[in-house]
Design a protein around this motif. Sequence first.
Motif, mmCIF file in Angstrom:
data_model
loop_
_atom_site.group_PDB
_atom_site.id
_atom_site.type_symbol
_atom_site.label_atom_id
_atom_site.label_comp_id
_atom_site.label_asym_id
_atom_site.label_seq_id
_atom_site.Cartn_x
_atom_site.Cartn_y
_atom_site.Cartn_z
ATOM 1 N N TYR A 100 5.433 -2.868 -1.289
ATOM 2 C CA TYR A 100 6.563 -2.832 -0.991
ATOM 3 C C TYR A 100 7.358 -4.625 -1.250
ATOM 4 O O TYR A 100 8.446 -4.569 -1.427
ATOM 5 C CB TYR A 100 6.929 -1.883 -0.106
ATOM 6 N N HIS A 101 6.765 -4.740 -0.174
ATOM 7 C CA HIS A 101 6.607 -6.418 -0.276
ATOM 8 C C HIS A 101 7.429 -7.406 -1.339
ATOM 9 O O HIS A 101 8.402 -7.698 -2.151
ATOM 10 C CB HIS A 101 6.009 -7.110 0.688
ATOM 11 N N LEU A 102 5.950 -6.951 -2.031
ATOM 12 C CA LEU A 102 5.735 -7.483 -4.078
ATOM 13 C C LEU A 102 7.268 -6.696 -5.111
ATOM 14 O O LEU A 102 8.065 -7.664 -5.590
ATOM 15 C CB LEU A 102 4.605 -7.220 -4.638
ATOM 16 N N LEU A 103 7.076 -5.320 -4.348
ATOM 17 C CA LEU A 103 8.131 -4.584 -5.599
ATOM 18 C C LEU A 103 9.592 -5.391 -4.718
ATOM 19 O O LEU A 103 10.462 -5.693 -5.522
ATOM 20 C CB LEU A 103 8.118 -3.403 -5.391
ATOM 21 N N ASN A 104 10.319 -4.945 -3.594
ATOM 22 C CA ASN A 104 11.392 -5.295 -3.103
ATOM 23 C C ASN A 104 11.854 -6.994 -3.266
ATOM 24 O O ASN A 104 13.386 -7.221 -2.830
ATOM 25 C CB ASN A 104 11.824 -4.077 -2.151
ATOM 26 N N ASP A 105 11.264 -7.615 -2.232
ATOM 27 C CA ASP A 105 11.194 -9.051 -2.130
ATOM 28 C C ASP A 105 11.063 -9.937 -3.258
ATOM 29 O O ASP A 105 11.477 -10.811 -3.206
ATOM 30 C CB ASP A 105 10.684 -9.500 -0.977
ATOM 31 N N MET B 111 8.899 -8.092 -7.864
ATOM 32 C CA MET B 111 8.085 -6.904 -9.355
ATOM 33 C C MET B 111 8.086 -6.167 -9.847
ATOM 34 O O MET B 111 8.525 -5.398 -8.868
ATOM 35 C CB MET B 111 6.403 -7.195 -8.375
ATOM 36 N N GLN B 112 7.849 -6.187 -10.876
ATOM 37 C CA GLN B 112 7.423 -4.443 -11.837
ATOM 38 C C GLN B 112 6.711 -4.389 -11.678
ATOM 39 O O GLN B 112 5.605 -4.269 -11.558
ATOM 40 C CB GLN B 112 7.762 -5.176 -13.638
ATOM 41 N N ILE B 113 6.401 -2.723 -11.809
ATOM 42 C CA ILE B 113 5.796 -1.513 -11.649
ATOM 43 C C ILE B 113 4.427 -1.928 -12.116
ATOM 44 O O ILE B 113 2.840 -2.342 -11.388
ATOM 45 C CB ILE B 113 6.064 -0.377 -11.292
ATOM 46 N N ASN B 114 4.109 -2.464 -13.734
ATOM 47 C CA ASN B 114 2.875 -2.806 -14.613
ATOM 48 C C ASN B 114 2.380 -4.073 -14.161
ATOM 49 O O ASN B 114 1.085 -3.929 -13.326
ATOM 50 C CB ASN B 114 3.345 -2.516 -15.699
#
Length: 318
Positions: free
Chosen positions: A91-96, A99-102
């Motif tokens: 979640y840190h990579l996605l939100n902060d 980062m894209q899901i792929n």
Amino acid sequence: MGKDGIYANDLVELREKEKRLMKDQLDGLDVYAAGNADLNFVFDRYITTKTELRRTTYTNYTYMYDRFVRNEFGKRKIGTIKYSDVLYFYYHLLNDKGMQINTLETIHTVLHPTFQLAVRDDIIRNNPSDGVMAQIKKKPGKNHGVRHALTLDQQRAFMDYTAKSPVYCHWAPFFTVLLGTGCRIGEVIGLRWEDIDFAKRIISINHSVTYYPRRNDTTKCEFGVSLPKTEAGIRTIPMMDAVYEAFQEEYSEQKEEGFNTTVVDGMTGFIFSNRFGNLHNPQAVNRAIKRIYESYNAEEVLNAKKETPFSELCTYGK
């Protein structure tokens, strides 16, 4: 240059790196066996066992790990990492980090077997990354991982706007080929004139071009030729009329202005290039797509306002 010659220098560097990692692994074996090794140590141990990986795949895995994991999460002790730790890290990579899901799925592709190696070595009991991606994808919105293909009308609007735009018209042949063949971005970037048969109207897909850091002493990305992982990756594609015309347009223009002279791993004669004479990189293509659709949407909003009756515009301020 033959397939063996393409990767000769890079394979030497790769083998040297593997030797250094193997020595580090042997030196730290006692720490690993005691369960006190960090995640970085386990990843390095895992990646040295993947001798069957292609050079480009190996480079991609190590690049993604070094960029997003090694300096922070990678320093955690392998025996202390729990399911919730991996979940919060993702979640840190996605939100902060935005980062894209792929891209996150690529990180997971690297981390999951790394943890699994520690499980098989009896260093940890369970794989803390099990089920994490499934949980991530349950969340609606941008993290859900659903991709929506353009409709035919959207494709036509995109291509019509690009072709008629004085700013973006030079992208029209490239995007026509990309949409008209269904090829991967690296395959289109890597197309050469010798891969095109105008008489038979066919395209030979026999390699692609990647853009990753290729040396241990720098994070600078460089182009490299990637050969198909299997024979099924080598294929022949028929040209649609629009694709045929796009190639003809590009060939005629280069015949007047000069052909691309870029050399990548001994390959030359690439079809598409940017204004500096270099190959397009995937990030630049994505940025161009974003600029085009944002410009299109902005003009649509402006045109809609121009068509709105004056009486309606006056009501907006009330």
